[in-house]
Design a protein around this motif. Structure first.
Motif, PDB file in Angstrom:
ATOM      1  N   LEU A  44       0.668  -1.201   0.197  1.00 51.36           N
ATOM      2  CA  LEU A  44       0.153   0.118  -0.090  1.00 51.36           C
ATOM      3  C   LEU A  44       0.844   1.267  -0.064  1.00 51.36           C
ATOM      4  O   LEU A  44       1.992   1.088   0.032  1.00 51.36           O
ATOM      5  N   PRO A  45       0.399   2.458  -0.062  1.00 49.76           N
ATOM      6  CA  PRO A  45       1.048   3.625  -0.179  1.00 49.76           C
ATOM      7  C   PRO A  45       2.010   3.752   1.022  1.00 49.76           C
ATOM      8  O   PRO A  45       3.207   4.498   0.679  1.00 49.76           O
ATOM      9  N   ALA A  46       1.768   3.391   2.104  1.00 45.51           N
ATOM     10  CA  ALA A  46       2.494   3.392   3.483  1.00 45.51           C
ATOM     11  C   ALA A  46       3.509   2.579   3.628  1.00 45.51           C
ATOM     12  O   ALA A  46       4.355   2.550   4.618  1.00 45.51           O
ATOM     13  N   SER A  47       3.793   1.893   2.412  1.00 48.60           N
ATOM     14  CA  SER A  47       4.825   0.509   2.666  1.00 48.60           C
ATOM     15  C   SER A  47       6.024   1.120   2.606  1.00 48.60           C
ATOM     16  O   SER A  47       6.991   0.962   1.508  1.00 48.60           O
ATOM     17  N   ALA A  48       6.578   1.716   3.651  1.00 50.74           N
ATOM     18  CA  ALA A  48       8.146   2.530   3.588  1.00 50.74           C
ATOM     19  C   ALA A  48       9.083   1.067   3.299  1.00 50.74           C
ATOM     20  O   ALA A  48       8.861  -0.140   3.915  1.00 50.74           O
ATOM     21  N   GLY A  49       9.920   1.250   2.544  1.00 51.82           N
ATOM     22  CA  GLY A  49      10.945   0.131   2.219  1.00 51.82           C
ATOM     23  C   GLY A  49      10.564  -0.255   0.667  1.00 51.82           C
ATOM     24  O   GLY A  49      11.277  -0.893   0.176  1.00 51.82           O
ATOM     25  N   GLN A  50       9.272  -0.193   0.624  1.00 54.87           N
ATOM     26  CA  GLN A  50       9.055  -0.803  -0.731  1.00 54.87           C
ATOM     27  C   GLN A  50       8.936   0.340  -1.835  1.00 54.87           C
ATOM     28  O   GLN A  50       9.372   0.159  -3.054  1.00 54.87           O
ATOM     29  N   TRP A  51       8.630   1.413  -1.483  1.00 57.38           N
ATOM     30  CA  TRP A  51       8.721   2.662  -2.546  1.00 57.38           C
ATOM     31  C   TRP A  51       9.699   3.493  -2.070  1.00 57.38           C
ATOM     32  O   TRP A  51      10.114   3.720  -0.930  1.00 57.38           O
ATOM     33  N   ASP A  52      10.219   4.220  -2.896  1.00 56.93           N
ATOM     34  CA  ASP A  52      10.957   5.596  -2.747  1.00 56.93           C
ATOM     35  C   ASP A  52      10.304   6.466  -1.531  1.00 56.93           C
ATOM     36  O   ASP A  52       9.242   6.571  -1.583  1.00 56.93           O
ATOM     37  N   ALA A  53      11.115   7.221  -0.906  1.00 56.25           N
ATOM     38  CA  ALA A  53      11.013   7.735   0.559  1.00 56.25           C
ATOM     39  C   ALA A  53       9.835   8.745   0.170  1.00 56.25           C
ATOM     40  O   ALA A  53       9.005   8.968   0.623  1.00 56.25           O
ATOM     41  N   THR A  54       9.771   9.470  -1.180  1.00 52.11           N
ATOM     42  CA  THR A  54       9.176  10.677  -1.390  1.00 52.11           C
ATOM     43  C   THR A  54       7.705   9.850  -2.041  1.00 52.11           C
ATOM     44  O   THR A  54       6.858  10.899  -2.188  1.00 52.11           O
ATOM     45  N   SER A  55       7.600   8.826  -2.253  1.00 52.15           N
ATOM     46  CA  SER A  55       6.193   8.150  -2.628  1.00 52.15           C
ATOM     47  C   SER A  55       5.442   7.531  -1.323  1.00 52.15           C
ATOM     48  O   SER A  55       4.219   7.206  -1.680  1.00 52.15           O
ATOM     49  N   VAL A  56       6.156   7.382  -0.236  1.00 49.26           N
ATOM     50  CA  VAL A  56       5.398   6.864   1.085  1.00 49.26           C
ATOM     51  C   VAL A  56       4.599   8.104   1.575  1.00 49.26           C
ATOM     52  O   VAL A  56       4.910   9.114   1.747  1.00 49.26           O
ATOM     53  N   MET A  57       3.354   7.303   1.812  1.00 50.41           N
ATOM     54  CA  MET A  57       2.161   8.273   2.254  1.00 50.41           C
ATOM     55  C   MET A  57       1.062   7.235   2.959  1.00 50.41           C
ATOM     56  O   MET A  57       1.117   6.108   2.808  1.00 50.41           O
TER      57      MET A  57
END
Length: 340
Positions: A313-326
């Protein structure tokens, strides 16, 4: 392959336990643009990937960082719930949504997995479970597995030593998408893309590039079968795209997905795509928050995901670039604002 010809795996003992930094690099590589080769991929990504490639039969390679045993179906259905909420907001603006999920390479090309490596029952059932859940939400999700299965047996479904589906598979899925976007339901004049002849280009696949030099040489280069480039038709009075494709490198022009879709529906098709570590959530926002969307919203959006990332999901830190996490709420709030 070993000297005995038995397929081997080059992957860590616990491939699903990769640290966040390493996974981000691998996801970025997985969705790196084919047309530019891998020259833009950081050297540290190549080093990280050397233990995360599965070597199968007939010199086929698979991404070892996408688990074939942890089904994560519940997380995937939660993602579909969020997609459904997004689609509802788009529908309120008169914009249709069609969801495309690129299947795991191992799902479409099981025959070349190495001995002892297979999808678990949960993973095997996951795609159908996602489609069933999407149907229960009245969310249009294309049966890309079936579309790819219908590719001519003489052609590859996925590129042998590369992460991506083949040009033929991309076009097959585009045709399936077109069945959800019938021409009589789309307004505007005709203006589909012209498709060039098929041609062959020889280069190393991105997964091969992750291997040590001696293995890379043994695996060899791939034969990329793609279309020749044909000059696009000139838009009449700057007519905007009727359909917008939003996704990652599976739908990049090199593999022909947007052109094939445009050809079948006989309408102009726009494209917004980003690297895999940007993620589908931020990629959609990139489009919805753009001047192009503000000026001329499309009649439909084709939103593309990768099955191997579907559970994130959007909040998946570590899966997405830091600027994409929310958070999910932050994502929906930005969608709402963009559509206002």
């Amino acid at each position: 392959m070993t000297d005995t010809g038995r397929p081997i795996m080059r992957m860590s003992a616990q491939p699903v336990a990769l640290d966040e930094r390493r996974r981000r690099l691998l996801l970025a590589l997985a969705a790196a643009p084919l047309l530019g080769g891998l020259s833009t991929v950081p050297a540290r990504a190549l080093a990280a990937g050397q233990t995360s490639v599965i070597e199968g039969r007939n010199l086929w390679l698979y991404p070892g960082w996408e688990s074939l045993t942890e089904d994560a179906t519940q997380a995937c259905t939660k993602a579909l719930d969020l997609i459904h909420q997004t689609a509802a907001k788009l529908a309120a603006r008169g914009i249709r949504s069609v969801v495309v999920v690129a299947p795991l390479k191992a799902r479409s090309c099981q025959e070349n997995l190495p001995d002892g490596v297979a999808m678990s029952d949960g993973v095997k059932a996951r795609f159908d479970a996602m489609r069933s859940h999407a149907a229960s939400l009245d969310l249009q999700m294309v049966d890309s597995v079936r579309a790819i299965a219908g590719v001519d047996p003489a052609q590859e479904k996925y590129i042998r030593a590369d992460y991506h589906w083949s040009g033929h598979a991309a076009e097959a899925v585009a045709a399936a998408v077109a069945s959800h976007l019938t021409a009589d339901a789309l307004k505007g004049g005709s203006g589909g893309a012209r498709l060039g002849n098929w041609k062959e280009e020889v280069r190393y696949g991105d997964l091969a590039t992750l291997l040590p030099p001696e293995r890379k040489k043994a695996i060899g280069k791939d034969h990329f079968i793609v279309r020749t480039v044909v000059a696009a038709k000139t838009l009449v009075d700057g007519e905007p795209p009727v359909v917008q494709v939003v996704g990652n490198s599976m739908v990049q022009p090199y593999l022909g997905f947007p052109q094939a879709l445009s050809r079948v529906i006989d309408r102009q098709v726009g494209l917004t795509w980003t690297f895999g570590d940007t993620g589908p959530w931020k990629t959609l926002l990139n489009y919805l928050e753009s001047p192009a969307f503000k000026g001329s919203p499309p009649q439909a959006i084709v939103w593309q995901f990768n099955e191997g990332q579907m559970m994130n999901l959007p909040a998946s830190a570590g899966q997405w670039d830091a600027t994409s996490v929310m958070s999910d709420d932050a994502f929906l709030a930005r969608v709402t604002k963009a559509l206002a």
